[in-house]
Design an enzyme around this catalytic site. Sequence first.
Site, PDB file in Angstrom:
ATOM      1  N   ASP A 715       0.874  -1.160   0.000  1.00  0.00           N
ATOM      2  CA  ASP A 715       0.000   0.000   0.000  1.00  0.00           C
ATOM      3  C   ASP A 715       0.925   1.228   0.000  1.00  0.00           C
ATOM      4  O   ASP A 715       2.126   1.118   0.254  1.00  0.00           O
ATOM      5  CB  ASP A 715      -0.953  -0.019   1.201  1.00  0.00           C
ATOM      6  CG  ASP A 715      -2.160   0.878   0.961  1.00  0.00           C
ATOM      7  OD1 ASP A 715      -2.093   1.754   0.081  1.00  0.00           O
ATOM      8  OD2 ASP A 715      -3.182   0.708   1.661  1.00  0.00           O
TER       9      ASP A 715
HETATM   10  C1  BGC Z   1      -5.037   3.211   0.241  1.00  0.00           C
HETATM   11  C2  BGC Z   1      -5.101   2.287  -0.952  1.00  0.00           C
HETATM   12  C3  BGC Z   1      -5.028   3.100  -2.209  1.00  0.00           C
HETATM   13  C4  BGC Z   1      -3.723   3.863  -2.219  1.00  0.00           C
HETATM   14  C5  BGC Z   1      -3.546   4.730  -3.445  1.00  0.00           C
HETATM   15  C6  BGC Z   1      -3.829   4.126   0.165  1.00  0.00           C
HETATM   16  O1  BGC Z   1      -3.941   5.149   1.083  1.00  0.00           O
HETATM   17  O2  BGC Z   1      -5.023   2.470   1.423  1.00  0.00           O
HETATM   18  O3  BGC Z   1      -6.282   1.539  -0.908  1.00  0.00           O
HETATM   19  O4  BGC Z   1      -5.147   2.278  -3.331  1.00  0.00           O
HETATM   20  O5  BGC Z   1      -3.685   4.700  -1.096  1.00  0.00           O
HETATM   21  O6  BGC Z   1      -4.422   5.811  -3.414  1.00  0.00           O
END
Ligand code: BGC
Length: 918
Positions: A715
């Site tokens: 993530d």
């Molecule tokens: C989230 C993800 C997301 C990523 C990109 C993170 O903060 O947990 O689910 O895909 O950011 O925006």
Amino acid sequence: MQDKIGVPIEGFAAFSREVAAEGAVLLKNEQQVLPLKKGEKVAIFGRIQYDYYRSGTGSGGSVNVSYTTNLKDSLKETQMLMIDETVDHLYMDWLKAHPFDNGGGGWAAEPWFQQEMPVDKEVIDLASKRNDKAIVVIGRTAGEDQDNLAERGSYYLTEREEGLIKQVSESFRHVIVVLNTSNIIDTSWMMRFKVSGLLYSWHGGMEGGRACSDVLVGKVTPSGKLPDTIAHRLEDYPSNANYGGKAENIYQEDIYVGYRYFETFNKQAVQYPFGYGLSYTTFEWRDELLRYDTNEDRLSFSVTVTNTGSYPGKETVQAYVSLPQGQLGQPARELIGFKKTELLEVGAETTVSFDVSLAALATYDDSGVTGYKSSYVLEAGRYLFYLGRSVRELYELEVEGEPFTLKTTRLVAEQEEALAPVKAFKRIKPGERQANGEYRIAYEDVPTRMVDLQSRITARIPAEIQKVENQCYTLKQVAAGEVSLATFTGQLTDEELAILVRGEGMVSPLVTPGTASAFGGLSDRLVSLGIPVASCADGPSGIRMDSGHKATQVPIGTLLAATFNPELVEALYRFEGKELRQNEIDMLLGPGINIHRHPLNGRNFEYFSEDPLLTGVMAVSNIKGIMASGAHATVKHFACNSQEASRNKVDAVVSERALRQIYLKGFEMAVKNGQVKGIMTAYNPINGHWSASNYDLNTTILRKEWGYRGIVMTDWWAVMNDPVFGGPAAASYTDHMLRAQNDLYMVVNNYGAETNQSNDQTLKGLKTGTLTRAELQRSVQNILSFLMEAPVFNRKQVFRDHVGFIPETSAIEQEVTPLPEHGRVVIQSHASVTIEIKKTATYRLYAEYVSQGEDLSQVATAILLNDVNVATVQANGSTDASIEQKLPKVSLAKGYYQMTFADVKPGVSITAVTFQAL
Ligand code: BGC
């Protein structure tokens, strides 16, 4: 070719309306208060009828749409009802002074609820005289970085909302409450107020208002079913005592999540059971049959369903099993399949059949109590099968002759212990059976880790690919079968390997504007070897482009699950796949497939259900739909993201059995049945090891046991710790990440994959031995294999970090700031300046900024020159000191340009912009 970026696919939104209507769940319909009949007089209360929510908040809700629909206008559009104008005008006037509160628009700033208009009793009384029925619309949101709370305005109604429902239900004979919410909320007030109709319309995306109206006026007969149990009290949820911790949560409820708990231990705590949902029509079932094919070890059930009511409708048939308690202990009911009929006209009938393999009913024995440790087993005893309309309304299926019984315990599949907890704790299991059929809660010790991770990891380090000197093999040659992937990888230097395991973002200027990341060929030499730069974008319910480009926003995950209709969801995501392709995006960062462990998790809206089978089936539909176009899905967050508070710190302490049967099940189905090629690990640790550096999670179970062939990414700005010894975590520990076989670090700053070599531990780890070249090569090969299958491999790559000439401004109303020699313009935050470009040239832009975000927040501001968006400055977390970010190139002719800033998500203050002539 014409640039189709930001042009939504035709027909997609209209189809999403059908899906949104199908996921609406009707929980009460006394005296057939719904559907609303033609010509009926209706007064609508609650401001959310105008400010109708389309999604939860955070990355999963940030789709820019070209329009949205609300309930009031959509009902009006049907031209079927007489909507009370007096009430309507009252609201419209009040809303002028009380606009929608978006909390300032920053990350996680939007409140859970919108302030309600106070309505006098007299107004309601008078309205009740003029109208046949009243609708009260209640809305809620929550999201990433913002869990719901057990307080009024979040899980509970505000006093004003409650007062409104109370008052309206005292005055009107017929009251319908519509819940436009991202999560389930408290509905215990249904026991106190005289409400005849209750409809969960959830958040239905941009067409949600119309979809809800379709259901209310009977254009669509509701057929949604609850994907979660609704309990009378929040405290009744089995995880409640162990939810919300800062450092850890002990998953003491084990596999008894949602209905698995309630049906086994506490039936009366349930207000609306799992799988429940009413229709306007009625269905009769007959000829329920169960057959068991002893040769194939398969079970088949069937039932004939007839529409005996007076509306066309769809029926959902659910199949459940009750396994013998055996040594392991089992929930009273488990969903083993579900099927939805086609739309049945009045009087029409159809036969619904299921085919389930006995092996699919196996249970994981993590203690060895059955004699088969770390294996899937079927315990001896009697197996009962049911078909039903919900977990409560079941018909027991009789087998011809003897009841279905296994005389001895059977081994189904032997695995190896993986991911077991280190910390000792107790979990619940059924104890003594009581007269009412429920079990008392008993406790047992959870088996803890026995394997030596150090020796497991060391023994399985792959062989190193030998250096191939001075070759210039291209990836196309690998795809054509002329060169092996190993030879190709062998020609890459350590530095090049290290670049390949870094993604850049957010809003990388190399790929589709405003998307989450770019990865692959992030240096000139890698590009020269034919390694493309792929892009991924949030998800899950539409494409997020922070550049402001438009996309289609579809219903939230929970609503999709409530359709219980995988074919429909697959068809919806086929459109999504096409929209991804059209926007030159290779992967959607979705679906989110974590389990609804507790109703307050802010991201439950992105996820499907409390049940792993429903979750897995929906995940597979989603994935197949997207992959039909050649684009890819990314299932996330692997695994156990059960709350947003402390999401990058809170350890999920959970048994191996609960992991495999509940929390990993959907991921397993995504891999085995959906052939998914993208996985995003979660922020949190599981049993002491952060997901992104968790070896057993990413290698032992995912690759070795399930046979996954795809990439695993972290993530965004995730942290990792030592895969063997655990300990503290940091974002720089990419050596640990790679050892665990999480391939890709998301994300480093734009243009940082090549230049920030010293910011992480990849190269250092090779020197100190915390990482071997073979492990690094292994992840690079995973990434390269993926890239060869990604759309970008066959697409003409457009590097978008060069904005061509833009029109100059003629009218200059402001004082001009001539661009000084070194090209740096210092800005008073958010001011607009007119600059003079003295030399026609291509300029590289740099911005200096400070940001005031929270940990992991995503904030962004766009830079516009003469209203053309030339760059987006993105930040995460807070930075008191000024930070410089490299931005795209822009070609500018001699002349004047007005530079302005537009907040995408407020929180970034740009303090200076540099124009470096190239
Ligand atoms: C989230 C993800 C997301 C990523 C990109 C993170 O903060 O947990 O689910 O895909 O950011 O925006």
